[in-house]
Write a protein that holds these residues in place. Structure first.
Motif, PDB file in Angstrom:
ATOM      1  N   LEU B  86       0.824  -1.209   0.000  1.00 33.73           N
ATOM      2  CA  LEU B  86       0.000   0.000   0.000  1.00 33.73           C
ATOM      3  C   LEU B  86       0.861   1.263   0.000  1.00 33.73           C
ATOM      4  O   LEU B  86       0.339   2.371  -0.076  1.00 33.73           O
ATOM      5  CB  LEU B  86      -0.927   0.002   1.218  1.00 33.73           C
ATOM      6  N   THR B  87       2.158   1.072   0.087  1.00 34.57           N
ATOM      7  CA  THR B  87       3.043   2.236   0.133  1.00 34.57           C
ATOM      8  C   THR B  87       2.876   3.158  -1.077  1.00 34.57           C
ATOM      9  O   THR B  87       2.842   4.374  -0.906  1.00 34.57           O
ATOM     10  CB  THR B  87       4.506   1.785   0.261  1.00 34.57           C
ATOM     11  N   PRO B  88       2.777   2.609  -2.293  1.00 38.24           N
ATOM     12  CA  PRO B  88       2.585   3.514  -3.439  1.00 38.24           C
ATOM     13  C   PRO B  88       1.342   4.383  -3.301  1.00 38.24           C
ATOM     14  O   PRO B  88       1.377   5.570  -3.650  1.00 38.24           O
ATOM     15  CB  PRO B  88       2.437   2.557  -4.622  1.00 38.24           C
ATOM     16  N   VAL B  89       0.280   3.812  -2.775  1.00 41.20           N
ATOM     17  CA  VAL B  89      -0.943   4.591  -2.574  1.00 41.20           C
ATOM     18  C   VAL B  89      -0.669   5.724  -1.598  1.00 41.20           C
ATOM     19  O   VAL B  89      -1.066   6.870  -1.807  1.00 41.20           O
ATOM     20  CB  VAL B  89      -2.087   3.699  -2.042  1.00 41.20           C
ATOM     21  N   PHE B  90       0.052   5.372  -0.532  1.00 36.09           N
ATOM     22  CA  PHE B  90       0.382   6.390   0.464  1.00 36.09           C
ATOM     23  C   PHE B  90       1.230   7.493  -0.165  1.00 36.09           C
ATOM     24  O   PHE B  90       0.958   8.679   0.007  1.00 36.09           O
ATOM     25  CB  PHE B  90       1.134   5.757   1.629  1.00 36.09           C
ATOM     26  N   ASP B  91       2.257   7.083  -0.894  1.00 36.77           N
ATOM     27  CA  ASP B  91       3.151   8.078  -1.493  1.00 36.77           C
ATOM     28  C   ASP B  91       2.383   9.024  -2.402  1.00 36.77           C
ATOM     29  O   ASP B  91       2.598  10.234  -2.388  1.00 36.77           O
ATOM     30  CB  ASP B  91       4.260   7.375  -2.286  1.00 36.77           C
ATOM     31  N   GLU B  92       1.486   8.433  -3.157  1.00 32.41           N
ATOM     32  CA  GLU B  92       0.698   9.236  -4.084  1.00 32.41           C
ATOM     33  C   GLU B  92      -0.148  10.254  -3.319  1.00 32.41           C
ATOM     34  O   GLU B  92      -0.157  11.443  -3.630  1.00 32.41           O
ATOM     35  CB  GLU B  92      -0.207   8.289  -4.865  1.00 32.41           C
ATOM     36  N   GLU B  93      -0.835   9.762  -2.286  1.00 28.16           N
ATOM     37  CA  GLU B  93      -1.696  10.660  -1.525  1.00 28.16           C
ATOM     38  C   GLU B  93      -0.875  11.704  -0.773  1.00 28.16           C
ATOM     39  O   GLU B  93      -1.290  12.852  -0.634  1.00 28.16           O
ATOM     40  CB  GLU B  93      -2.552   9.871  -0.535  1.00 28.16           C
ATOM     41  N   PHE B  94       0.275  11.265  -0.290  1.00 32.50           N
ATOM     42  CA  PHE B  94       1.118  12.204   0.443  1.00 32.50           C
ATOM     43  C   PHE B  94       1.567  13.329  -0.481  1.00 32.50           C
ATOM     44  O   PHE B  94       1.487  14.500  -0.151  1.00 32.50           O
ATOM     45  CB  PHE B  94       2.335  11.485   1.024  1.00 32.50           C
ATOM     46  N   ALA B  95       2.030  12.936  -1.666  1.00 30.09           N
ATOM     47  CA  ALA B  95       2.493  13.942  -2.617  1.00 30.09           C
ATOM     48  C   ALA B  95       1.353  14.882  -2.981  1.00 30.09           C
ATOM     49  O   ALA B  95       1.552  16.059  -3.230  1.00 30.09           O
ATOM     50  CB  ALA B  95       3.036  13.260  -3.860  1.00 30.09           C
ATOM     51  N   ARG B  96       0.169  14.330  -2.987  1.00 32.49           N
ATOM     52  CA  ARG B  96      -0.969  15.138  -3.380  1.00 32.49           C
ATOM     53  C   ARG B  96      -1.390  16.087  -2.262  1.00 32.49           C
ATOM     54  O   ARG B  96      -1.685  17.245  -2.485  1.00 32.49           O
ATOM     55  CB  ARG B  96      -2.121  14.204  -3.736  1.00 32.49           C
ATOM     56  N   TYR B  97      -1.422  15.557  -1.053  1.00 33.24           N
ATOM     57  CA  TYR B  97      -1.924  16.374   0.050  1.00 33.24           C
ATOM     58  C   TYR B  97      -0.868  17.350   0.545  1.00 33.24           C
ATOM     59  O   TYR B  97      -1.130  18.519   0.744  1.00 33.24           O
ATOM     60  CB  TYR B  97      -2.392  15.487   1.204  1.00 33.24           C
ATOM     61  N   PHE B  98       0.336  16.822   0.777  1.00 32.46           N
ATOM     62  CA  PHE B  98       1.401  17.686   1.265  1.00 32.46           C
ATOM     63  C   PHE B  98       2.302  18.044   0.096  1.00 32.46           C
ATOM     64  O   PHE B  98       3.431  17.595   0.007  1.00 32.46           O
ATOM     65  CB  PHE B  98       2.201  16.985   2.350  1.00 32.46           C
TER      66      PHE B  98
END
Lengths: 309, 456
Positions: B86-98
């Motif tokens: 699930l790390t890629p999902v997290f990275d994507e969301e992180f890049a998007r949010y922060f």
């Protein structure tokens, strides 16, 4: 809970330095996870393919914190008796045999069993005291006088029940022994759990842990590891070696070479006093890194290909 | 977020943002709000995050310097996301949010380099909150109140000023553009790992809506889905597969003890002078399932076949053996390509030497498979067939199938077609039905799950 004399991580950068001194090249992610695990007092679940240094990380942490490492190797059928504590039946029996006479004195004039039991109960200590308790790694970690690093290795091999049992211990850092009462940890140990994902670790355990995934390192990091662990290997060879291993990982092998095998290979080359890497040498030492017949045959056949990096 | 609310919170912002060091008693700060929003987004993407983990994340943030982006991200990742896949999902969301700071060049000069700049930004922040002109606000550009609100929001995040770019984008971009460079868009383009270069198009809906959407996805036929829907569905099926795997492992380990084993018991009893004080139990032998999957890779069925395989992939860890064959007019093994997740089903089948454009012919495929590998099916093998039984008017050859699956532990046929259409036109399902323990309709994922539950 922790007295100031014990070593603690103060900063993330410091973690990296200390781990390096202990011979472990850590990425930023690893440092942060270890730092937080200690700061928050939470267990750290480390996952990743075999041989990337999950167990090594725990050892390095112990060295970095200058605290002892307690290791619990998990396997199917591991139970509380082997992980937590056991009563030393043999010792108990032996003592009761040796002390027969004294027991006789003690029980003089006793008319029935009830009275005998009552009199024995009045004795302090007795057979279920700490003297007869055989502490296993988990109990040792909790009762230890100084903070320790507890490594629960390959948790995925243990049974589901054991995992559930571990939950209680890991969230409260205390255990209950029916005869002795509850024993709470003096120091919260740094707990590192590793898993090779032979089975899925339950969500409940995951929730209680911080999570860290270690993958195969990038070539540069791997070269750094080799330099650190096998300092005798000429630098030129290090890079060549690492490049070859990375190429091997790209092939579809039955068993990909791991980081520890890279180190083995490097050590083998040092032992042979290698000055340069040629096809013959690679072919001869390849069995260090390729462990199945098919892989080995393929590696030997394509050795020129491999050297062309 | 309404502007008034933000400027009300902005007072806190100053206190928190300047203090990168741990704070003993956290109050509800802007950071809490952002982490909460961020967690909500992750949940919407299918990552299960418990309240405990949410709190862990907040606790972790007290120990890392927020201005250190990598540390900040790792602190969130290690506490919130507990699965490597699930790390890629997290990275994507992180890049998007922060999102990273949108004004790299010119603004740096204005603020001074590095951390010092960040600090003074926080100071300016306060002045912004009290309604004075903030550092980067050009007077007269927009009403002061609104500006202080948005900049408060923007600056509220650790070291990434233009956080909620997607929502605030329309407001902050004109400002950046007026700074002469159009850097707002640059900032968007600079979104790091995961979504690099790609303009985000997906704004996560609230979790409840997502759940409803997922349920709908599960109920509708994948044959009529758009690629995006299909992708989403596959992801959810993947999650389900993992849950299935955990459950399977659990079942394997229950029923731990069998009858008393004499040998060890007697040996142990010697410790106690021959009294069998400790009993030793024989363990139940765990019978690992062996799975053989035959799936039609022709266009009509392949989508459902892929979803089914996604589920089975999760079980591969617990199964002793899993072999997957794709077939059209002959069958080819595609196990390794599929399990490694490198290729999708049609590609894997083609790589294995299957002619995708041949007319599918199940009987013929069985016959040839039988000749190649006569001992494919053993006593413990469970056979799963995924196909519509349409043989394009060639002979059914049910005897070949019968020979192939003789002695199998279980034979389950999953038909990705509505029941009304079975045995119509060139469908020859009725010929194969006698050999199956279960023939189930599974034109949607929901029905597929039901069928699998019924089968085992």
């Amino acid at each position: 809970m922790e007295s100031p004399t014990h070593r603690q991580f103060e900063q993330i950068e410091q973690v990296r330095g200390l781990l390096r001194e202990a011979g472990y090249v850590a990425t930023r992610a690893i440092c942060t996870a270890v730092f937080l695990a200690q700061r928050l007092g939470k267990p750290l679940l480390v996952e990743g393919p075999p041989g990337v240094g999950k167990t090594e990380l725990a050892k390095a942490c112990a060295a970095a914190l200058e605290s002892p490492l307690l290791r619990l190797q998990c396997y199917e059928g591991l139970d509380e008796a082997k992980a937590l504590y056991e009563w030393e039946y043999a010792k108990q029996l032996l003592y009761s045999q040796i002390l027969k006479d004294q027991l006789g004195d003690l029980l003089q004039g006793v008319s029935d069993l009830g009275e005998a039991v009552e009199r024995l109960e009045q004795q302090p200590g007795g057979f279920f005291s700490r003297a007869f308790l055989l502490p296993r790694p988990l109990l040792q970690a909790i009762t230890s006088e100084e903070p320790v690093v507890l490594l629960v290795d390959e948790i995925d091999r243990a049974d589901e029940e054991f995992e559930a049992f571990l939950l209680e211990l890991l969230s409260d850092y205390q255990v209950s022994i029916p005869e002795l009462g509850t024993i709470a940890a003096r120091h919260v140990p740094l707990v590192v759990l590793t898993s090779n994902a032979t089975r899925e670790v339950s969500d409940a355990l995951r929730r209680r842990c911080l999570h860290l995934f270690i993958d195969f390192p990038a070539p540069q990091e791997e070269a750094e590891v080799v330099k650190l662990r096998v300092p005798d290997l000429p630098e030129r060879l290090v890079h060549k070696l690492v490049a070859m291993v990375h190429r091997l990982r790209g092939w579809e092998l039955e068993k990909s070479p791991t980081l520890s095998e890279t180190l083995d290979w490097a050590r083998a080359l040092v032992a042979l006093g290698a000055e340069s890497l040629d096809a013959d040498l690679v072919r001869d030492t390849m069995s260090v890194i390729l462990k199945t017949r098919r892989d080995l045959e393929r590696g030997r056949k394509e050795v020129q290909n491999l050297l062309k990096v | 977020m309404p502007p008034v609310l933000v400027s009300a919170v902005a007072g806190h912002v100053n206190g928190v943002w300047t203090a990168a060091a741990p704070r003993p008693h956290p109050q509800v700060t802007l950071m809490h709000t952002h982490i909460r929003k961020f967690v909500r987004r992750l949940r919407a993407r299918g990552i299960d995050i418990s309240t405990g983990e949410h709190l862990d994340a907040l606790a972790a943030l007290q120990h890392v310097p927020w201005l250190d982006r990598a540390a900040f991200r790792e602190a969130l990742r290690t506490t919130l996301v507990k699965r490597a896949d699930l790390t890629p999902v997290f990275d994507e969301e992180f890049a998007r949010y922060f999102a990273p700071p949108p004004l790299p060049k010119e603004d740096k000069n204005r603020r001074g380099p590095g951390r010092g700049g960040q600090m003074s930004r926080a100071e300016r922040n306060q002045s912004g909150a009290t309604g004075e002109e903030g550092g980067r606000g050009e007077p007269g550009e927009r009403p002061p109140k609104e500006q202080s609100a948005t900049s408060g929001e923007d600056r509220g995040k650790p070291d990434e000023a233009g956080t909620d770019q997607k929502r605030e984008g329309d407001q902050s971009r004109p400002q950046a553009a007026s700074a002469g460079q159009g850097e707002g868009t640059q900032g968007l383009g600079r979104q790091e790992e995961g979504s690099a270069g790609r303009t985000p198009h997906f704004i996560a809906p609230a979790p409840r809506e997502t759940q409803r959407a997922v349920r709908e996805l599960l109920r509708s036929s994948p044959r009529r889905m758009s690629p995006a829907e299909l992708r989403e569905l596959r992801r959810h099926v993947g999650l389900m597969a993992r849950r299935l795997a955990t459950r399977a492992a659990r079942r394997r380990r229950s029923a731990h003890r069998g009858s008393v084993e004499m040998k060890t018991t007697v040996r142990r009893s010697l410790q106690f002078g021959g009294v069998p004080f400790l009993l030793s139990h024989r363990r139940h032998k765990i019978r690992d399932p062996e799975l053989l999957v035959l799936c039609d890779v022709s266009g009509s069925v392949v989508r459902m076949a892929e979803l089914t395989l996604e589920l089975l992939r999760g079980l591969a860890a617990t199964a002793r053996k899993l072999r997957v064959f794709g077939y059209t007019n002959r069958a080819r093994e595609v196990t390794s390509a599929l399990l490694s997740g490198e290729a999708d089903l049609p590609r894997a089948a083609e790589d294995a030497g299957l002619d995708l454009h041949a007319f599918s012919d199940f009987g013929g495929a069985c016959y040839r498979l039988l000749q190649d590998e006569p001992h494919l099916v053993g006593r413990r093998t469970s056979v799963i067939v995924i196909g519509d039984g349409r043989n394009n008017h060639s002979e059914a050859m049910q005897w070949a199938f019968e020979d192939l699956v003789r002695g199998a532990h279980r034979v389950v046929w999953l038909v990705p077609e509505a029941k009304e259409r079975w045995n119509t036109a060139d469908s020859q399902l009725q010929c194969y039905e006698p050999m199956c323990h279960l023939m189930a309709e599974c034109d949607t994922v929901e029905k597929l799950l039901k069928a699998l539950r019924r089968a085992w």
